[in-house]
Design an enzyme around this catalytic site. Structure first.
Site, PDB file in Angstrom:
ATOM      1  N   ASN A 137      -0.820  -2.960   1.526  1.00 42.12           N
ATOM      2  CA  ASN A 137      -0.165  -4.264   1.528  1.00 42.12           C
ATOM      3  C   ASN A 137       0.846  -4.354   2.664  1.00 42.12           C
ATOM      4  O   ASN A 137       1.186  -3.356   3.286  1.00 42.12           O
ATOM      5  CB  ASN A 137       0.536  -4.494   0.181  1.00 42.12           C
ATOM      6  CG  ASN A 137      -0.391  -5.195  -0.808  1.00 42.12           C
ATOM      7  OD1 ASN A 137      -1.254  -5.975  -0.401  1.00 42.12           O
ATOM      8  ND2 ASN A 137      -0.220  -4.924  -2.091  1.00 42.12           N
TER       9      ASN A 137
ATOM     10  N   LYS B 105      -0.909 -13.146   2.086  1.00 45.76           N
ATOM     11  CA  LYS B 105      -0.831 -12.181   0.973  1.00 45.76           C
ATOM     12  C   LYS B 105       0.618 -11.763   0.739  1.00 45.76           C
ATOM     13  O   LYS B 105       1.057 -11.584  -0.405  1.00 45.76           O
ATOM     14  CB  LYS B 105      -1.716 -10.964   1.300  1.00 45.76           C
ATOM     15  CG  LYS B 105      -1.683  -9.837   0.264  1.00 45.76           C
ATOM     16  CD  LYS B 105      -2.671 -10.044  -0.849  1.00 45.76           C
ATOM     17  CE  LYS B 105      -2.514  -9.132  -2.047  1.00 45.76           C
ATOM     18  NZ  LYS B 105      -2.911  -7.765  -1.855  1.00 45.76           N
TER      19      LYS B 105
ATOM     20  N   ASN C 174       2.891 -11.450  -2.616  1.00 48.01           N
ATOM     21  CA  ASN C 174       3.492 -10.170  -3.011  1.00 48.01           C
ATOM     22  C   ASN C 174       5.013 -10.219  -3.034  1.00 48.01           C
ATOM     23  O   ASN C 174       5.646  -9.631  -3.907  1.00 48.01           O
ATOM     24  CB  ASN C 174       3.053  -9.059  -2.054  1.00 48.01           C
ATOM     25  CG  ASN C 174       1.658  -8.559  -2.370  1.00 48.01           C
ATOM     26  OD1 ASN C 174       1.156  -8.761  -3.467  1.00 48.01           O
ATOM     27  ND2 ASN C 174       1.029  -7.912  -1.417  1.00 48.01           N
TER      28      ASN C 174
ATOM     29  N   SER D  92       2.019  -4.426  -8.906  1.00 46.64           N
ATOM     30  CA  SER D  92       2.216  -2.997  -8.654  1.00 46.64           C
ATOM     31  C   SER D  92       3.682  -2.634  -8.452  1.00 46.64           C
ATOM     32  O   SER D  92       4.098  -1.549  -8.836  1.00 46.64           O
ATOM     33  CB  SER D  92       1.337  -2.509  -7.505  1.00 46.64           C
ATOM     34  OG  SER D  92       1.822  -2.978  -6.285  1.00 46.64           O
TER      35      SER D  92
ATOM     36  N   PRO E 237      -6.607   8.902  -3.098  1.00 48.01           N
ATOM     37  CA  PRO E 237      -7.581   8.443  -4.108  1.00 48.01           C
ATOM     38  C   PRO E 237      -6.897   7.855  -5.346  1.00 48.01           C
ATOM     39  O   PRO E 237      -7.113   8.303  -6.463  1.00 48.01           O
ATOM     40  CB  PRO E 237      -8.345   9.729  -4.440  1.00 48.01           C
ATOM     41  CG  PRO E 237      -7.342  10.819  -4.215  1.00 48.01           C
ATOM     42  CD  PRO E 237      -6.382  10.356  -3.165  1.00 48.01           C
ATOM     43  N   GLY E 238      -6.051   6.841  -5.133  1.00 52.86           N
ATOM     44  CA  GLY E 238      -5.384   6.170  -6.242  1.00 52.86           C
ATOM     45  C   GLY E 238      -6.227   4.998  -6.715  1.00 52.86           C
ATOM     46  O   GLY E 238      -7.472   5.044  -6.672  1.00 52.86           O
ATOM     47  N   ALA E 239      -5.555   3.925  -7.156  1.00 47.50           N
ATOM     48  CA  ALA E 239      -6.272   2.784  -7.725  1.00 47.50           C
ATOM     49  C   ALA E 239      -7.253   2.184  -6.705  1.00 47.50           C
ATOM     50  O   ALA E 239      -8.458   2.064  -6.973  1.00 47.50           O
ATOM     51  CB  ALA E 239      -5.264   1.740  -8.195  1.00 47.50           C
ATOM     52  N   VAL E 240      -6.756   1.838  -5.533  1.00 42.57           N
ATOM     53  CA  VAL E 240      -7.622   1.210  -4.520  1.00 42.57           C
ATOM     54  C   VAL E 240      -8.563   2.244  -3.900  1.00 42.57           C
ATOM     55  O   VAL E 240      -9.785   2.043  -3.847  1.00 42.57           O
ATOM     56  CB  VAL E 240      -6.764   0.525  -3.427  1.00 42.57           C
ATOM     57  CG1 VAL E 240      -7.619   0.100  -2.249  1.00 42.57           C
ATOM     58  CG2 VAL E 240      -6.021  -0.672  -4.009  1.00 42.57           C
TER      59      VAL E 240
HETATM   60  N1  LIG Z   1      -3.686  -1.393  -7.057  1.00 40.08           N
HETATM   61  C1  LIG Z   1      -3.897  -2.664  -6.713  1.00 40.08           C
HETATM   62  O1  LIG Z   1      -4.319  -3.484  -7.545  1.00 40.08           O
HETATM   63  C2  LIG Z   1      -3.677  -3.121  -5.291  1.00 40.08           C
HETATM   64  C3  LIG Z   1      -4.179  -4.376  -4.933  1.00 40.08           C
HETATM   65  C4  LIG Z   1      -4.008  -4.809  -3.618  1.00 40.08           C
HETATM   66  C5  LIG Z   1      -3.336  -4.008  -2.707  1.00 40.08           C
HETATM   67  N2  LIG Z   1      -2.851  -2.813  -3.094  1.00 40.08           N
HETATM   68  C6  LIG Z   1      -2.166  -1.992  -2.067  1.00 40.08           C
HETATM   69  O2  LIG Z   1      -3.038  -0.913  -1.725  1.00 40.08           O
HETATM   70  C7  LIG Z   1      -2.252   0.246  -1.366  1.00 40.08           C
HETATM   71  C8  LIG Z   1      -2.647   1.397  -2.286  1.00 40.08           C
HETATM   72  O3  LIG Z   1      -2.212   1.055  -3.596  1.00 40.08           O
HETATM   73  P1  LIG Z   1      -2.716   1.769  -4.925  1.00 40.08           P
HETATM   74  O4  LIG Z   1      -2.403   0.849  -6.033  1.00 40.08           O
HETATM   75  O5  LIG Z   1      -4.098   2.264  -4.768  1.00 40.08           O
HETATM   76  O6  LIG Z   1      -1.703   3.019  -4.969  1.00 40.08           O
HETATM   77  P2  LIG Z   1      -1.790   4.304  -5.922  1.00 40.08           P
HETATM   78  O7  LIG Z   1      -2.623   4.044  -7.111  1.00 40.08           O
HETATM   79  O8  LIG Z   1      -0.364   4.754  -6.090  1.00 40.08           O
HETATM   80  O9  LIG Z   1      -2.574   5.355  -5.022  1.00 40.08           O
HETATM   81  C9  LIG Z   1      -2.025   5.936  -3.874  1.00 40.08           C
HETATM   82  C10 LIG Z   1      -2.659   7.297  -3.740  1.00 40.08           C
HETATM   83  O10 LIG Z   1      -2.196   7.883  -2.519  1.00 40.08           O
HETATM   84  C11 LIG Z   1      -1.983   9.262  -2.789  1.00 40.08           C
HETATM   85  N3  LIG Z   1      -1.160   9.842  -1.731  1.00 40.08           N
HETATM   86  C12 LIG Z   1       0.125   9.609  -1.405  1.00 40.08           C
HETATM   87  N4  LIG Z   1       0.487  10.366  -0.353  1.00 40.08           N
HETATM   88  C13 LIG Z   1      -0.612  11.078  -0.016  1.00 40.08           C
HETATM   89  C14 LIG Z   1      -0.861  12.048   0.990  1.00 40.08           C
HETATM   90  N5  LIG Z   1       0.081  12.440   1.851  1.00 40.08           N
HETATM   91  N6  LIG Z   1      -2.102  12.599   1.046  1.00 40.08           N
HETATM   92  C15 LIG Z   1      -3.074  12.224   0.171  1.00 40.08           C
HETATM   93  N7  LIG Z   1      -2.886  11.313  -0.799  1.00 40.08           N
HETATM   94  C16 LIG Z   1      -1.660  10.749  -0.887  1.00 40.08           C
HETATM   95  C17 LIG Z   1      -1.336   9.252  -4.157  1.00 40.08           C
HETATM   96  O11 LIG Z   1      -1.335  10.538  -4.700  1.00 40.08           O
HETATM   97  P3  LIG Z   1      -0.731  10.905  -6.165  1.00 40.08           P
HETATM   98  O12 LIG Z   1      -1.945  10.930  -7.025  1.00 40.08           O
HETATM   99  O13 LIG Z   1      -0.122  12.243  -5.956  1.00 40.08           O
HETATM  100  O14 LIG Z   1       0.239   9.823  -6.529  1.00 40.08           O
HETATM  101  C18 LIG Z   1      -2.287   8.282  -4.863  1.00 40.08           C
HETATM  102  O15 LIG Z   1      -3.459   8.950  -5.268  1.00 40.08           O
HETATM  103  C19 LIG Z   1      -0.793  -0.174  -1.501  1.00 40.08           C
HETATM  104  O16 LIG Z   1      -0.282  -0.631  -0.280  1.00 40.08           O
HETATM  105  C20 LIG Z   1      -0.877  -1.347  -2.498  1.00 40.08           C
HETATM  106  O17 LIG Z   1       0.221  -2.235  -2.395  1.00 40.08           O
HETATM  107  C21 LIG Z   1      -3.008  -2.324  -4.362  1.00 40.08           C
END
Ligand SMILES: NC(=O)c1ccc[n+]([C@@H]2O[C@H](COP(=O)([O-])OP(=O)(O)OC[C@H]3O[C@@H](n4cnc5c(N)ncnc54)[C@H](OP(=O)(O)O)[C@@H]3O)[C@@H](O)[C@H]2O)c1
Length: 292
Positions: free
Chosen positions: A98, A175, A179, A244, A9-12
């Protein structure tokens, strides 16, 4: 009513969870590494607060209808620990990450017909656990097949644009072209405005062309002038945008170097294509991360 579990439950993951919860059409479970009382997501249409069920131990997970994985690519193996419980009754697993290796990351844990790769274009940032800000329209692309259409249907009633394509491979490689060149911001620790520099602009174009050469060898098809379009997109973006991999390096977190750049080096070697720009970026960033 579908039962949906989001791993990460991070950003996406948090933004998608809040938008799905708001429809009232789903029973939502978040699978997290740390406790989370509620989600507060500043979307483009206002703030959504949601209180989905939150699990922090894989052994608590029970079968759902759909699993959405939204961890960083480097956390994919950890994410699979949840699948034993969540996907015990054959749920499809959508990979919202990604890169171009969505299937490869999960192939050892799931049959191919249950893996649903998703091209994610959902700009969002997390300021604290459960607190997320949407930075632009949420768009995703999936293969136009039965699973892809089922995935798209989950988002009915949300502002998320889920497009179906006959050629997902080209969409994820396109994409990756964007990236992979974003690594320059992580190396420089400078936001998007850096790409306005003439020589850095030449480097962006060269990196995109390198990625396209490997992508073509893998079967992707690109429109003419893609390198120029990507450079223009950087130059049109808000000058303070932080991608990111840059944000991860600045915060001292792990980085998706393998999924965003080293994959081009690895697959380039497989096809006999030299990838010196990506090789240099990977070597420098890995050395910096090690504190060399
Ligand atoms: N953010 C963007 O704008 C964006 C846009 C396009 C694509 N993406 C891609 O989308 C994907 C996700 O990115 P994000 O930005 O959302 O990442 P993020 O904010 O770092 O969120 C990732 C989440 O996964 C959790 N996590 C990691 N290991 C886990 C596990 N074993 N069990 C449960 N939760 C776990 C993390 O926990 P913690 O809270 O402990 O860190 C965090 O909450 C990536 O591949 C990124 O490149 C992101």
């Amino acid at each position: 009513m579908s039962r949906i579990a989001i791993i990460g439950p991070g950003a996406v993951g948090g933004m998608i969870a809040a938008l799905l919860c708001k429809t009232g059409r789903h029973e939502m479970t978040l699978c997290a590494r740390r406790p989370l009382a509620e989600l507060t997501v500043e979307t483009l249409a206002g703030v959504i607060t949601a209180q989905p069920t939150v699990l922090t131990e894989a052994k608590q997970a029970t079968p759902v209808d759909w699993v959405l994985v939204a961890t960083k690519a480097y956390d994919a193996t950890g994410a699979t620990t949840w699948l034993t419980g969540l996907a015990a009754k054959g749920a499809p697993v959508a990979i919202l990450q990604n890169g171009v290796e969505h299937r490869e990351r999960f192939a050892a844990y799931l049959p191919a017909d249950r893996i649903v790769p998703v091209m994610v274009d959902c700009p969002a940032e997390r300021s604290a656990t459960g607190r997320i800000r949407q930075r632009g329209p949420a768009k995703m692309v999936v293969q136009d097949d039965a699973r892809g259409r089922e995935f798209a249907a989950l988002f009915a009633g949300t502002p998320v644009d889920v497009a179906l394509t006959a050629d997902l491979k080209s969409a994820v490689w396109r994409k990756l072209c964007l990236n992979s060149s974003g690594v320059l911001n992580a190396l420089l620790l400078q936001p998007t405005a850096a790409m306005r520099d003439e020589k850095l602009g030449d480097l962006v174009r060269a990196m995109v062309e390198e990625c396209m050469a490997v992508g073509r060898a893998e079967g992707a098809v690109f429109e003419d002038g893609l390198a120029g379009k990507i450079l223009q997109a950087y130059r049109d973006a808000p000058p303070d945008s932080v991608n990111s991999i840059h944000a991860d390096r600045a915060a001292g977190r792990p980085m998706e170097i393998d999924a965003r750049n080293n994959v081009i080096v690895r697959l380039g070697r497989k096809h006999g294509i030299a990838t010196p720009y990506n090789l240099m970026a990977v070597a420098l960033l890995e050395a910096m991360a090690r504190g060399v």
